[in-house]
Scaffold this active site. Structure first.
Site, PDB file in Angstrom:
ATOM      1  N   ASP A  30       0.547  -1.207  -0.156  1.00 33.99           N
ATOM      2  CA  ASP A  30      -0.165   0.236  -0.242  1.00 33.99           C
ATOM      3  C   ASP A  30       0.721   0.967  -0.110  1.00 33.99           C
ATOM      4  OD1 ASP A  30      -2.770   1.052  -0.004  1.00 33.99           O
ATOM      5  OD2 ASP A  30      -3.269   0.346   1.971  1.00 33.99           O
TER       6      ASP A  30
ATOM      7  N   GLN B 115     -10.742   6.899  -7.471  1.00 34.72           N
ATOM      8  CA  GLN B 115     -11.504   7.401  -6.516  1.00 34.72           C
ATOM      9  C   GLN B 115     -12.495   7.816  -6.810  1.00 34.72           C
ATOM     10  OE1 GLN B 115     -10.999   7.455  -3.099  1.00 34.72           O
ATOM     11  NE2 GLN B 115      -8.866   6.670  -2.896  1.00 34.72           N
TER      12      GLN B 115
ATOM     13  N   ASP C 255      -8.300  -7.593  -0.131  1.00 33.51           N
ATOM     14  CA  ASP C 255      -7.915  -7.213   0.890  1.00 33.51           C
ATOM     15  C   ASP C 255      -8.568  -7.002   2.209  1.00 33.51           C
ATOM     16  OD1 ASP C 255      -6.922  -4.757   0.220  1.00 33.51           O
ATOM     17  OD2 ASP C 255      -6.432  -4.076   2.042  1.00 33.51           O
TER      18      ASP C 255
ATOM     19  N   CYS D 215     -14.100 -27.118   8.049  1.00 33.28           N
ATOM     20  CA  CYS D 215     -11.843 -26.661   7.757  1.00 33.28           C
ATOM     21  C   CYS D 215     -11.142 -27.354   8.133  1.00 33.28           C
ATOM     22  CB  CYS D 215     -12.278 -25.665   8.952  1.00 33.28           C
ATOM     23  SG  CYS D 215     -10.793 -24.514   8.345  1.00 33.28           S
TER      24      CYS D 215
ATOM     25  N   CYS E 141      -7.971 -26.679   8.299  1.00 36.81           N
ATOM     26  CA  CYS E 141      -7.188 -26.108   8.979  1.00 36.81           C
ATOM     27  C   CYS E 141      -6.073 -26.159   9.779  1.00 36.81           C
ATOM     28  CB  CYS E 141      -7.086 -23.928   9.542  1.00 36.81           C
ATOM     29  SG  CYS E 141      -8.183 -23.916  11.007  1.00 36.81           S
TER      30      CYS E 141
ATOM     31  N   CYS F 117      -8.192 -26.685  13.406  1.00 40.65           N
ATOM     32  CA  CYS F 117      -9.416 -27.175  13.114  1.00 40.65           C
ATOM     33  C   CYS F 117      -9.110 -28.817  12.861  1.00 40.65           C
ATOM     34  CB  CYS F 117     -10.110 -27.389  11.578  1.00 40.65           C
ATOM     35  SG  CYS F 117     -11.297 -25.475  12.030  1.00 40.65           S
TER      36      CYS F 117
ATOM     37  N   HIS G  20      -6.822 -20.525  11.541  1.00 36.42           N
ATOM     38  CA  HIS G  20      -7.984 -20.451  10.785  1.00 36.42           C
ATOM     39  C   HIS G  20      -9.177 -19.633   9.800  1.00 36.42           C
ATOM     40  CE1 HIS G  20     -12.575 -22.195  10.682  1.00 36.42           C
ATOM     41  NE2 HIS G  20     -12.459 -21.226  11.449  1.00 36.42           N
TER      42      HIS G  20
END
Ligand code: ZN
Length: 377
Positions: free
Chosen positions: A91, A188, A265, A303, A305, A308, A334
């Site tokens: 950014d 913008q 994001d 899930c 992950c 999990c 997670h």
């Protein structure tokens, strides 16, 4: 270098594609975890890979002040410094400058003067400095310095923000950058049809490598935000990547993907994780709630992950309640996996030409989810 972006499948306005960067390919649509200060809070790079992240964000504002881009450059750039060899988008810092409105001192065609968040001293960001910081960080994708006003400002202020964004974009477009670094322009104009169109035209005319829609998800209603994306995204060139800045709740992700957005994001998954909340197909779970005290189930039943696979809601709740640092870490891992998997599943649905039914299914399953505004910080 060939073109940075390829569309590989379309389904209505939605697209699946690949963004080619100096540190690897990014399959799109892509959710980008936010690593503001050179770290996705609490998650190491190996874990980022494991949850399916293909690109992460860094922030020029924060890294400029701490530890400084020269320190980072001396340690291998942001990739070497943070130990992440994959693609990084930085950014410009504009959003931070303009979201901290009481620190703003002045802005003009040359740049913006503000008080530093860190020690209150006056500082100045210019398009040339935004380019220099990002060149030294060595990110794969640099963003233009833009003026991002909150929702609801007077139209004259929105118009001036749009004008300055174009003036600064032209200057940053001409500034040096790192080898192979892509540069994205930012349109913008809020939800104002005339100003948004003008900003898109001015941005597109500068021939950037990709385009972002900034100035949305800044306090307007969700309906207005999605409506604006719906007519604004198709005004951006189809052959280049489209980035919606600041959305990352499950419902919002499928809504912007459907409207032709390729990248997005949000701090939501990591921030929710740090505050003891899990994303799930049952809605958001506040692990501090007593109902999880002896719940043997994983955070989300479907899930895959690392949290999990091994741990119960009862255990994660215990960690959170006792302020054990593993608790927020597991929740963050997670939540990232939940959104990255949702995004990957949306990409597969686009490839099958089934995004509409996929979206309907996701929204029905998320029906318990409270409609909260998207977050971006
Ligand atoms: Zn999980």
């Amino acid at each position: 270098m060939t073109t940075a972006f390829e569309v590989t499948a379309t389904d209505g306005a939605a697209r699946a594609g690949v963004l080619h960067t100096a540190h690897g390919d990014v399959p799109t649509p892509a959710f980008m975890p936010v690593g503001t200060k050179g770290t996705v809070k609490g998650v190491d790079p190996d874990e980022l890979r494991e949850v399916g992240a293909s690109i992460v964000l860094g922030n020029s504002y924060h890294l400029h002040f701490k530890p400084g881009e020269d320190v980072v450059a001396g340690l291998g750039g942001l990739h070497g410094f943070m130990g992440w060899g994959g693609p990084i988008l930085t950014d410009s810092g504009g959003f931070q400058v303009f979201s901290l409105r009481d620190t703003l001192l002045a802005m003009d065609d040359g740049g913006v003067t503000f008080r530093s968040l860190y020690d209150g001293t006056p500082e100045r960001f210019t398009p040339e400095l935004a380019a220099e910081i990002q060149a030294k960080l060595g990110s794969d994708i640099a963003m233009c310095l833009d003026v991002c006003p909150p929702s609801g400002v007077p139209r004259a202020e929105l118009e001036e923000a749009t004008r300055l964004t174009a003036v600064w974009a032209a200057r940053q477009r001409a500034a040096p950058r790192a080898d192979g670094q892509l540069l994205f322009g930012i349109a913008q104009g809020g939800s104002d049809p005339e100003l948004r169109r003008r900003s898109i035209e001015e941005t597109v005319a500068l021939d950037f490598d990709g385009h972002a829609l900034g100035g949305l998800s800044v306090g307007e209603t969700r309906e207005r935000m999605f409506d604006t994306v719906g007519w604004a995204a198709p005004l951006l060139p189809a052959a280049k990547a489209r980035y919606f800045m600041g959305i990352g709740d499950p419902e919002g992700i499928v809504e912007v993907i459907e409207r032709g957005i390729d990248m997005f994001d949000c701090v939501l998954p990591t921030r929710l994780g740090r505050t003891g909340t899990a994303l799930s197909w049952e809605g958001r779970l506040n692990l501090k709630n007593a109902r999880f005290r002896d719940d043997p189930r994983p955070l989300d039943e479907g899930c895959d992950c690392a949290a999990c696979r091994r741990f119960s809601r009862a255990y994660v709740r215990h960690l959170v309640k006792q302020h054990e640092m593993l608790g927020p870490r597991l929740l963050t891992v997670h939540n990232l996996r939940f959104l990255l998997r949702l995004t990957a599943d949306a990409r597969a649905a686009i490839e099958r030409g089934e995004l509409a039914s996929f979206k309907a299914d996701v929204l029905a399953r998320l029906a318990q989810e409270p409609a909260e505004p998207a977050w971006r910080f």
